[in-house]
Design an enzyme around this catalytic site. Sequence first.
Site, mmCIF file in Angstrom:
data_model
loop_
_atom_site.group_PDB
_atom_site.id
_atom_site.type_symbol
_atom_site.label_atom_id
_atom_site.label_comp_id
_atom_site.label_asym_id
_atom_site.label_seq_id
_atom_site.Cartn_x
_atom_site.Cartn_y
_atom_site.Cartn_z
ATOM 1 N N SER A 116 59.908 74.758 51.022
ATOM 2 C CA SER A 116 58.917 73.672 51.081
ATOM 3 C C SER A 116 59.194 72.722 52.246
ATOM 4 O O SER A 116 58.276 72.325 52.974
ATOM 5 C CB SER A 116 58.928 72.884 49.773
ATOM 6 O OG SER A 116 58.642 73.732 48.687
ATOM 7 N N ALA A 134 58.083 73.909 55.761
ATOM 8 C CA ALA A 134 56.672 74.198 56.076
ATOM 9 C C ALA A 134 56.241 73.393 57.288
ATOM 10 O O ALA A 134 56.523 72.206 57.399
ATOM 11 C CB ALA A 134 55.795 73.883 54.867
ATOM 12 N N GLN A 135 55.575 74.065 58.186
ATOM 13 C CA GLN A 135 55.191 73.425 59.442
ATOM 14 C C GLN A 135 53.704 73.096 59.485
ATOM 15 O O GLN A 135 53.296 71.957 59.696
ATOM 16 C CB GLN A 135 55.540 74.349 60.623
ATOM 17 C CG GLN A 135 57.024 74.564 60.802
ATOM 18 C CD GLN A 135 57.341 75.355 62.058
ATOM 19 O OE1 GLN A 135 56.464 75.823 62.766
ATOM 20 N NE2 GLN A 135 58.623 75.502 62.342
ATOM 21 N N GLY A 136 52.885 74.127 59.300
ATOM 22 C CA GLY A 136 51.442 73.990 59.550
ATOM 23 C C GLY A 136 50.807 72.917 58.704
ATOM 24 O O GLY A 136 50.120 72.026 59.204
ATOM 25 N N GLU A 143 44.149 77.301 61.528
ATOM 26 C CA GLU A 143 45.115 78.403 61.455
ATOM 27 C C GLU A 143 44.381 79.715 61.228
ATOM 28 O O GLU A 143 43.199 79.727 60.900
ATOM 29 C CB GLU A 143 46.145 78.149 60.344
ATOM 30 C CG GLU A 143 47.076 76.994 60.681
ATOM 31 C CD GLU A 143 48.211 76.809 59.706
ATOM 32 O OE1 GLU A 143 49.262 76.303 60.119
ATOM 33 O OE2 GLU A 143 48.045 77.146 58.521
ATOM 34 N N HIS A 198 55.414 86.982 58.897
ATOM 35 C CA HIS A 198 54.809 86.044 59.850
ATOM 36 C C HIS A 198 54.902 86.656 61.243
ATOM 37 O O HIS A 198 55.953 87.192 61.611
ATOM 38 C CB HIS A 198 55.550 84.704 59.807
ATOM 39 C CG HIS A 198 54.772 83.586 60.413
ATOM 40 N ND1 HIS A 198 54.596 83.468 61.771
ATOM 41 C CD2 HIS A 198 54.092 82.558 59.859
ATOM 42 C CE1 HIS A 198 53.855 82.396 62.015
ATOM 43 N NE2 HIS A 198 53.529 81.832 60.870
ATOM 44 N N GLU A 220 55.972 79.730 44.588
ATOM 45 C CA GLU A 220 55.996 81.067 45.189
ATOM 46 C C GLU A 220 56.508 82.141 44.236
ATOM 47 O O GLU A 220 56.153 83.317 44.365
ATOM 48 C CB GLU A 220 56.840 81.035 46.474
ATOM 49 C CG GLU A 220 56.658 82.277 47.315
ATOM 50 C CD GLU A 220 57.228 82.147 48.721
ATOM 51 O OE1 GLU A 220 57.348 81.011 49.228
ATOM 52 O OE2 GLU A 220 57.532 83.191 49.314
ATOM 53 N N LEU A 235 51.494 75.596 49.777
ATOM 54 C CA LEU A 235 51.830 74.233 49.344
ATOM 55 C C LEU A 235 50.733 73.736 48.408
ATOM 56 O O LEU A 235 50.995 73.070 47.400
ATOM 57 C CB LEU A 235 51.950 73.306 50.557
ATOM 58 C CG LEU A 235 53.077 73.618 51.551
ATOM 59 C CD1 LEU A 235 53.036 72.635 52.720
ATOM 60 C CD2 LEU A 235 54.441 73.577 50.881
HETATM 61 C C1 LIG Z 1 59.368 78.313 57.690
HETATM 62 C C2 LIG Z 1 58.258 78.246 56.670
HETATM 63 C C3 LIG Z 1 57.075 77.616 56.981
HETATM 64 C C4 LIG Z 1 56.044 77.538 56.039
HETATM 65 N N1 LIG Z 1 54.907 76.849 56.349
HETATM 66 C C5 LIG Z 1 53.968 76.675 55.380
HETATM 67 C C6 LIG Z 1 52.836 75.834 55.608
HETATM 68 O O1 LIG Z 1 52.684 75.247 56.674
HETATM 69 N N2 LIG Z 1 51.930 75.698 54.606
HETATM 70 C C7 LIG Z 1 52.052 76.331 53.398
HETATM 71 O O2 LIG Z 1 51.202 76.168 52.530
HETATM 72 N N3 LIG Z 1 53.137 77.113 53.159
HETATM 73 C C8 LIG Z 1 54.084 77.288 54.103
HETATM 74 N N4 LIG Z 1 55.175 78.072 53.842
HETATM 75 C C9 LIG Z 1 55.335 78.619 52.496
HETATM 76 C C10 LIG Z 1 55.738 77.494 51.549
HETATM 77 O O3 LIG Z 1 56.641 76.627 52.193
HETATM 78 C C11 LIG Z 1 56.374 78.035 50.284
HETATM 79 O O4 LIG Z 1 55.614 79.059 49.741
HETATM 80 C C12 LIG Z 1 56.491 76.930 49.232
HETATM 81 O O5 LIG Z 1 57.104 75.811 49.802
HETATM 82 C C13 LIG Z 1 57.260 77.422 48.045
HETATM 83 O O6 LIG Z 1 57.590 76.307 47.243
HETATM 84 P P1 LIG Z 1 58.482 76.535 45.962
HETATM 85 O O7 LIG Z 1 58.715 75.193 45.380
HETATM 86 O O8 LIG Z 1 57.873 77.599 45.141
HETATM 87 O O9 LIG Z 1 59.843 77.160 46.557
HETATM 88 P P2 LIG Z 1 60.980 76.464 47.440
HETATM 89 O O10 LIG Z 1 60.461 75.322 48.189
HETATM 90 O O11 LIG Z 1 61.647 77.534 48.224
HETATM 91 O O12 LIG Z 1 61.999 75.896 46.361
HETATM 92 C C14 LIG Z 1 62.712 76.763 45.508
HETATM 93 C C15 LIG Z 1 63.858 76.015 44.883
HETATM 94 O O13 LIG Z 1 64.448 76.808 43.863
HETATM 95 C C16 LIG Z 1 65.864 76.770 44.026
HETATM 96 N N5 LIG Z 1 66.448 77.920 43.337
HETATM 97 C C17 LIG Z 1 66.320 79.238 43.642
HETATM 98 N N6 LIG Z 1 67.003 79.970 42.759
HETATM 99 C C18 LIG Z 1 67.563 79.095 41.876
HETATM 100 C C19 LIG Z 1 68.389 79.256 40.733
HETATM 101 N N7 LIG Z 1 68.787 80.456 40.290
HETATM 102 N N8 LIG Z 1 68.791 78.137 40.061
HETATM 103 C C20 LIG Z 1 68.402 76.894 40.471
HETATM 104 N N9 LIG Z 1 67.599 76.703 41.551
HETATM 105 C C21 LIG Z 1 67.197 77.798 42.239
HETATM 106 C C22 LIG Z 1 66.033 76.721 45.520
HETATM 107 O O14 LIG Z 1 67.323 76.340 45.892
HETATM 108 C C23 LIG Z 1 64.978 75.672 45.851
HETATM 109 O O15 LIG Z 1 65.442 74.394 45.523
HETATM 110 C C24 LIG Z 1 56.207 78.165 54.776
HETATM 111 C C25 LIG Z 1 57.393 78.818 54.469
HETATM 112 C C26 LIG Z 1 58.420 78.861 55.397
HETATM 113 C C27 LIG Z 1 59.700 79.572 55.037
#
Ligand SMILES: Cc1cc2nc3c(=O)[nH]c(=O)nc-3n(C[C@H](O)[C@H](O)[C@H](O)COP(=O)(O)OP(=O)(O)OC[C@H]3O[C@@H](n4cnc5c(N)ncnc54)[C@H](O)[C@@H]3O)c2cc1C
Length: 506
Positions: A46, A49-51, A117, A233, A359, A376
């Site tokens: 999270s 995330a850039q865009g 985008e 990507h 995700e 996001l």
């Molecule tokens: C470089 C990059 C750029 C992106 N740009 C965009 C964008 O511009 N716009 C957009 O919509 N999306 C973007 N995405 C995708 C988006 O960022 C992710 O899909 C989204 O942030 C996922 O959020 P999340 O909370 O599900 O996971 P995350 O933000 O990855 O958080 C997961 C959390 O779970 C924790 N965790 C994992 N396993 C365990 C465990 N066993 N026990 C306890 N904690 C655990 C991790 O440590 C972390 O804290 C981008 C992704 C990347 C990598």
Amino acid sequence: MASADVLVVGAGLAGLATALGCARRGLTVTVLSPAPDAAGGQGTASALAQGGLAAAVGCGDSPALHCADTVAAGAGLTHPEIAEWITSAAPGVVADLLDLGARFDRDAGGALRLGLEGAHGRHRIVHARGDGSGAEIMRAVAAATLSHPRVTVWTRTRATRVRLDPAGTAVGIDAIGPAGALTIEAGAVVLATGGIGGLFAHTTNPLTSWGSGLALGLRAGARVRDLELVQFHPSALDVGIDPMPLVSEAVRGAGAPLVRDDGTLLADPLGARDVVARAVWDASRAGHRVYLDLTGGSAELRATFATRFPTVNASCLAAGIDPTAQPIPVRPAAHYHMGGLVVDVDGRTDVPGLWAVGEVASTGLHGANRLASNSLLEALVCAGRVADALALPHDHVDHVDQVRVAGMPDRPAPTPPTAHDRLLLENAAGLYRDGAGLRHAAERMRVRAEDDDARLVATLLLRAALQRTESRGAHRRLDHPAVTVPRHTYVDLTDLDQPLTERSAS
Ligand SMILES: Cc1cc2nc3c(=O)[nH]c(=O)nc-3n(C[C@H](O)[C@H](O)[C@H](O)COP(=O)(O)OP(=O)(O)OC[C@H]3O[C@@H](n4cnc5c(N)ncnc54)[C@H](O)[C@@H]3O)c2cc1C
């Protein structure tokens, strides 16, 4: 001793927003984060995330147009009703973030600046600090969540197993914390553990994103869907850093072309991600290096690059590349997981008491190819919905009202995938796949899949890729190039015992 109604595993945007939503609805929440400090978004996709976040808030745009682009990108597997719901909720999500104090980029007249985008028909990407969108959104959401009196965060703590009662209801988590193994009980468990990019040799994800939540859910008996659908990507910065810094699609949206090293143009830079990623891959297989090249185009883009894209600019400079004077080398990298734990519209998995958001979940929004900046958005919309459902008395177990800590030297901390396994998976299940390669890799992975979470997820991904005997969206089978009937693939633990045969997706 603390007390909590809801235990959230993961402190990315999905986890923190779920925690905040639950707390605001009167529930007490415990959040687990492996990072030393949950405020900075360390170890989360999270914060990287850039865009930005897609929302139809511009003139001439509408949720219906946003929905149509989402469904088109999903290549037949997006659930239109889910896309309609989430895209309709997007303008409200932007308003909520503004209420939380998110500082989005604005033009001279004070209106939100909207980026463009790939595969979006309109400028609709709300962004912040140029390409620092995720960090700013996380800052705003984390500040509200972590200061809420009903939210407790346990840092340096990683979940290792979902605890089930004799009826099969999730009632807590086994975890490893700074003081060793512990058990945490709660009325409902929400997995918000992010993606799987770290299973692949080249990724933009934090290396800790290797599907730990999928393994937790699978071992508790939950089904997963479309595990083989991984978005690569097209433009990760190719300078030998692991994980690879991203060069946002917004750079292409701002007018930087993709070129081969002989200067010829490559693909429509704003085509669908899978198409552009394959074009970049094909060019590199043909012996070319591929670049994003600002040097010959708009002088205005060069002049404003450092302020519009400070994160990309800093990554380039750190690698010794001046992006305004030198082409930026890029290659595809595993970026986003469309597959995940099957959830209903409220985020319930198949296991009572176990929820998933962000995700790690498969809501049906992204189909076979996620539309940029929709994740996001999905995390925030679905977090609100999970919180709504959990606030209903029947949706969390009310007899467990305390977080209980006890020594439980039970399951060891899972180990991350090895470099060897990451390469094995990428070679077999990268941008191009075929049956022989998938079977070979699955055989080699299976050996330790029973006790190794990363191998479990990788093995089931390979099996799901074998099941999908067609080419659709991000999944391209050289031996099955045609698109067939749109269907999901489903795998669970029992698949580990099945022979490695191909069968039609069911
Ligand atoms: C470089 C990059 C750029 C992106 N740009 C965009 C964008 O511009 N716009 C957009 O919509 N999306 C973007 N995405 C995708 C988006 O960022 C992710 O899909 C989204 O942030 C996922 O959020 P999340 O909370 O599900 O996971 P995350 O933000 O990855 O958080 C997961 C959390 O779970 C924790 N965790 C994992 N396993 C365990 C465990 N066993 N026990 C306890 N904690 C655990 C991790 O440590 C972390 O804290 C981008 C992704 C990347 C990598």
